[in-house]
Each structure stands twice: as C-alpha cells, then as structure tokens.
Design a protein around this motif. Structure first.
Motif, PDB file in Angstrom:
ATOM      1  N   PHE A  34       0.813  -1.211   0.000  1.00 21.40           N
ATOM      2  CA  PHE A  34       0.000   0.000   0.000  1.00 21.40           C
ATOM      3  C   PHE A  34       0.845   1.259   0.000  1.00 21.40           C
ATOM      4  CE2 PHE A  34      -3.459  -2.808   1.062  1.00 21.40           C
ATOM      5  CZ  PHE A  34      -4.592  -2.162   0.579  1.00 21.40           C
ATOM      6  N   ASP A  35       2.018   1.206   0.606  1.00 21.63           N
ATOM      7  CA  ASP A  35       2.838   2.403   0.750  1.00 21.63           C
ATOM      8  C   ASP A  35       3.568   2.783  -0.532  1.00 21.63           C
ATOM      9  OD1 ASP A  35       2.335   3.046   3.485  1.00 21.63           O
ATOM     10  OD2 ASP A  35       3.523   1.287   4.023  1.00 21.63           O
ATOM     11  N   LYS A  36       3.955   1.793  -1.340  1.00 22.96           N
ATOM     12  CA  LYS A  36       4.731   2.087  -2.546  1.00 22.96           C
ATOM     13  C   LYS A  36       4.026   1.683  -3.837  1.00 22.96           C
ATOM     14  CE  LYS A  36       9.168   1.537  -0.166  1.00 22.96           C
ATOM     15  NZ  LYS A  36      10.463   0.794  -0.132  1.00 22.96           N
ATOM     16  N   GLY A  37       2.967   0.896  -3.737  1.00 21.77           N
ATOM     17  CA  GLY A  37       2.339   0.346  -4.923  1.00 21.77           C
ATOM     18  C   GLY A  37       1.293   1.246  -5.569  1.00 21.77           C
ATOM     19  N   ALA A 104       2.377  11.459   1.944  1.00 16.80           N
ATOM     20  CA  ALA A 104       3.811  11.168   1.892  1.00 16.80           C
ATOM     21  C   ALA A 104       4.076   9.797   1.276  1.00 16.80           C
ATOM     22  CB  ALA A 104       4.414  11.248   3.293  1.00 16.80           C
ATOM     23  N   THR A 105       3.152   8.873   1.470  1.00 21.91           N
ATOM     24  CA  THR A 105       3.233   7.575   0.805  1.00 21.91           C
ATOM     25  C   THR A 105       1.942   7.385   0.016  1.00 21.91           C
ATOM     26  OG1 THR A 105       2.137   6.223   2.483  1.00 21.91           O
ATOM     27  CG2 THR A 105       4.481   6.708   2.820  1.00 21.91           C
ATOM     28  N   ASN A 106       1.860   6.265  -0.676  1.00 18.89           N
ATOM     29  CA  ASN A 106       0.656   5.984  -1.464  1.00 18.89           C
ATOM     30  C   ASN A 106      -0.455   5.319  -0.652  1.00 18.89           C
ATOM     31  OD1 ASN A 106       1.863   6.977  -3.773  1.00 18.89           O
ATOM     32  ND2 ASN A 106       2.411   4.971  -4.601  1.00 18.89           N
ATOM     33  N   ARG A 107      -0.213   5.029   0.610  1.00 17.27           N
ATOM     34  CA  ARG A 107      -1.160   4.216   1.379  1.00 17.27           C
ATOM     35  C   ARG A 107      -2.576   4.793   1.366  1.00 17.27           C
ATOM     36  NH1 ARG A 107      -1.599   0.197   5.025  1.00 17.27           N
ATOM     37  NH2 ARG A 107       0.610  -0.274   4.721  1.00 17.27           N
ATOM     38  N   ASN A 108      -2.729   6.011   1.798  1.00 16.48           N
ATOM     39  CA  ASN A 108      -4.072   6.594   1.877  1.00 16.48           C
ATOM     40  C   ASN A 108      -4.718   6.698   0.495  1.00 16.48           C
ATOM     41  OD1 ASN A 108      -4.261   7.084   4.734  1.00 16.48           O
ATOM     42  ND2 ASN A 108      -2.761   8.722   4.462  1.00 16.48           N
TER      43      ASN A 108
END
Length: 492
Positions: A34-37, A104-108
């Motif tokens: 979830f954070d980078k994908g 900041a990451t892709n998670r949300n």
C-alpha cells in the motif's frame, strides 16, 4: 484503464487467451504494498477485466459499455486522490484537502482508490458483488465499511465513488433501465430512443444503410443483431456540452447511388481480406479487445514512463474520459448516417459471384469464394459502420496522452504466442509475434488499420474518426488538467 486484465511483464506483455477464473489468490493480493504500490496496476488490472469480460463482454469488444465502466471508475479514482494533492479538486466531488503528511506515501491514496472503485463497480456490475467484495477483503479492507468521514481514506473513497454514481446514473445511457418512465421489469442499457433498422437480416432493401446480421455461436441457435446502445449518441459527455460541436462529414462512398465509390471501397475490403498476414490478423485481434488493445496499452505506456501514482491516475482519467466522450460523438454519427457495413456491401456488389478473399478460419486466401459467403476476419459488429468507434477512441486517447506527457514518444510492446489467435486458434500466428510502437501516432494508425484488416470498416470511416478523436482528446485532457490545478469555477 482500470479494466485491463493482461499480465504486465516489464515492457512486454505476453498475451494469452483469457480464462474463466475470476479470482486471484488471496495470498498474492495480500502481498500488495500500500505504501509504494499502485492499486490500479497491482490489484485492479489483475482482476477486474476478467470479471467484466465474463459478465458484460466476453471478448472485450462491446465498446460502449466497456468504456463507460472505464470512464466512471477512472473518474472515481481521480476524485478519490484529489484531497491528497496540493491543488486538485474532484470532477464530481470536492472533498477538501488532506495534510501533506498523509500523501507522503501511497497508502491513503490506494485505500481511497479501492473504495471508490468498489462503489462504482458494485453499481455498474452488481452481478459480480462477491468478486468486488473480495477486491477489498483480500487486502484486509472491509467492504461493509460505508463511512463517509473525509478525515479517512475509506470515507473519501466511499464519497468519491458514490458521487460519480449519482452524477452518471441518468446520463443518458439508461444504466437503470428506467428511461422513458419505465417502472417495471426494467432493462438496463436498453434502447429508449426508438432506433429501427431499415433493412432486415434477410433482405437488403436499402444498400446504403446498416443491415443487422444473423449470428450464431455454432450451437444451432441463430439470432438477429440489435443495434447496441443507440442512445450512446445522446448520452451526456464529461468534457464538452454538445455533440454537435464535433460534426462528422457524410460517408459519400457508402451511398449506393455513388456506384464507383461504393464498389471501390468494397474491392479494397476484399483485397485487404485476400492479403491478410499473420501480423495484420494479430493487430486486428489486439485492438478489437478494448481492454488490452486500448485500455491496457494506455496504462502500460504510463507505467513504462515510470510515472508516480498521482500522474498515472491523471493520465488514465483523461484517457478514459477521452475514449468515452469520443464514442458519444461517434455514436451520434452512427445513428445519423446508419451506414452499411462491408459484410452487406460485398454481398450487394457481387452477390453469388466468386471472389478472392480470406476463406474463413484455417482456410487462408481462396479464389473461389461466393461473395454471399464472405465473412469479416472479426465478428460483424452490432451497429452501423460510419464512423469507426474504435478509431475515434484510439485517436482521442492518443491525443490526451500526448498532452499529458508532452511528447508523441511511447514505449509499448505486446507478444502473441504461436497459435494464440482467438479467430484461428492453434494456427495463427505461425510463430511468436510481437507488436511494438514507439509513438502514439503509430499506435493510433495501427488501431485504425486494425478495423480495415478485420473487414469491419471502410477507410473513409477510419479517416473520419482519425480527425474526430484528437479534438475530443484535447477536451478531456483540458478537463482533467483544470481539476488538477483546482480551476473548477465558472471562469475556468
């Protein structure tokens, strides 16, 4: 397009026959980062296309419904991540602005994308509710969480998806089957504009006009075609106000009174049919499948450019809106001109005379084919010939892509294994065949030619669509760009 279902392998895609299996193993889905994908390429590409093909369009060639699903889902995905962007505002919702720390990451953003997509797919294809639920449960998300709190990505995704559904439920496509005041026994996407063919499937009274074909699956049951979604031409576009802003000139060579032009385009179809190469057949099949030929191509081009999740979603939103809006203009002209297909025109010109052409699966080129037994390489489409819907879409998508990335250059390559043809399985191509493009222009050109190779369009339809599509591609790009920059007021 979030509907693609081929498998990404670097810059090259190995194209294999679609299977009936809808579910990706849960363990593989759970490995999604979830954070980078990218939830579209990492999850939706793998699963959604097979579901839509199984329920809506087995070969992925029913363009009007395929691109409506694509445009609505891509819009919902764009709207779902808009709150995490410094300036963006959704196309159908304004859900505020989240702190930069949450982006900041892709998670949300990925969570919001998945919930928005879940809401749209559940509305458009409710028959697959179990699969849509599994899209979330397989990665640890709860499909029953219907919160609308815009402090959370779940709430943002839910609201973005629901806003798109509400905005497009009565856009003219008759998704709910209630247009014209129908209250009972509703028929989703049925014709309410009253189209009627002037020809029957059994007699070509008017050789300039579309004739429904009699089709079969080889099971002894024969059915007569119905013009698919003629109401597409009166559907509300995303990126422009009036389809009359994009006029298409009449198809003069399809007028049977123009005997020279009419016969000339028939002879060109037969000559193309007679000279089909394996590569041309694969080009025809590739672009006939709107998932891999157009949607996956467009998305894979963005992947090959190494773009961020935000940039990817901006591109797919513009591209899918461009494709859908191009089809609206093309369908308006299709209904207006109601032009004859090559399938009927060949029979009208040559009757039972012998012609040289492709003789059917595995037959190659034959010189003694009765013209009234000639068939397109591809299936006979269930709507009129002019202009080409597929070419209109490709031209629009290509233009939106040029505008988004600021260049005509692309990297795109697809490989067909030996014998992978769905028209001539086990026979064509005779050897592994790779299709490659380095510019949007070349990709668009082959998309248009694919309809000639397939025997379903005359060159004039391809030319008209090649002129139409880019104008709408510009409009779609500009719509999305305004929303990326937050310029959504009347002055914009």
């Amino acid at each position: 397009m979030a509907l693609c279902s081929a498998v990404l392998i670097g810059a090259t895609v190995a194209v294999a026959p679609m299977t009936a299996h809808l579910n990706r193993p849960a363990a593989a889905a759970a490995a999604f980062d979830f954070d980078k994908g990218n939830a579209v390429t990492g999850l939706l590409w793998v699963r959604v296309g097979n579901v839509i093909k199984t329920i809506v369009s087995p070969r992925g060639n029913d363009a009007t419904l395929v691109f409506r699903i694509a445009a609505l889902s891509a819009t919902a995905q764009f709207d779902a991540i808009a709150p995490y962007h410094p300036t963006a505002v959704g196309i159908y919702s304004d859900l505020g602005r989240r702190p930069a720390s949450e982006a900041a990451t892709n998670r949300n953003k990925n969570i919001a994308i998945l919930y928005a997509s879940y809401r749209v797919y559940s509305s458009l294809v409710p028959q697959a509710s179990a699969e849509w639920r599994a899209l979330l449960t397989d990665v640890g998300l709860d499909p029953d969480d219907d919160q609308e709190n815009t402090d959370t990505p779940i709430g943002i995704g839910n609201r973005a998806g629901k806003a798109v559904i509400a905005a497009r439920a009565h856009d003219g496509m008759n998704q709910l089957g209630d247009e014209g005041g129908r209250k009972y026994n509703r028929q989703p996407y049925s014709d309410y504009v009253g189209y009627r063919p002037v020809n029957t499937a059994y007699r070509l009274e008017h050789p300039s006009r579309w004739q429904p074909a009699t089709v079969t699956k080889g099971n002894g049951i024969f059915t007569v075609q119905q013009f698919v979604t003629p109401q597409m031409g009166v559907t509300k576009p995303f990126s422009y106000a009036d389809v009359k802003d994009f006029p298409v000139p009449p198809p003069h060579n399809s007028d049977a009174r123009n005997q020279k032009g009419y016969k000339q385009q028939v002879d060109e179809i037969l000559a193309t049919s007679a000279g089909l190469t394996d590569k041309q057949k694969m080009i025809a099949e590739f672009f006939d499948d709107k998932f891999r030929g157009i949607g996956f191509s467009s998305g894979n081009i963005a992947v090959n450019k190494g773009v961020s999740l935000d940039r990817f979603i901006e591109h797919t939103a513009a591209a899918d809106i461009a494709g859908f809006d191009a089809l609206i203009a093309a369908w308006a002209a299709k209904v207006k001109y109601d032009a004859v297909r090559p399938w009927s025109a060949v029979r009208h010109v040559y009757g039972g005379k012998r012609v040289t052409a492709w003789g059917g699966p595995g037959k190659g080129t034959v010189r003694d084919l009765p013209a009234d037994q000639w068939q397109n390489y591809l299936d006979v489409p269930d709507h009129s010939e002019y202009p080409s819907g597929s070419t209109s879409v490709c031209a629009a998508v290509a233009q939106s892509g040029r505008r988004t990335f600021g260049t005509d250059e692309i990297t795109l390559s697809f490989r067909f294994a030996k014998g992978a043809s769905f028209v001539e399985p086990g026979i064509t191509p005779a050897a592994d065949t790779t299709l490659s493009w380095t510019t949007w222009s070349d990709w668009m050109r082959d998309c248009g030619l694919s309809r000639l190779y397939g025997g379903v369009h005359f060159k004039s339809a391809i030319a008209a669509s090649s002129e139409l599509g880019p104008k709408i591609g510009d409009r779609a790009y500009e719509l999305v760009r305004r929303h990326v920059e937050g310029r959504t007021g009347p002055e914009s």
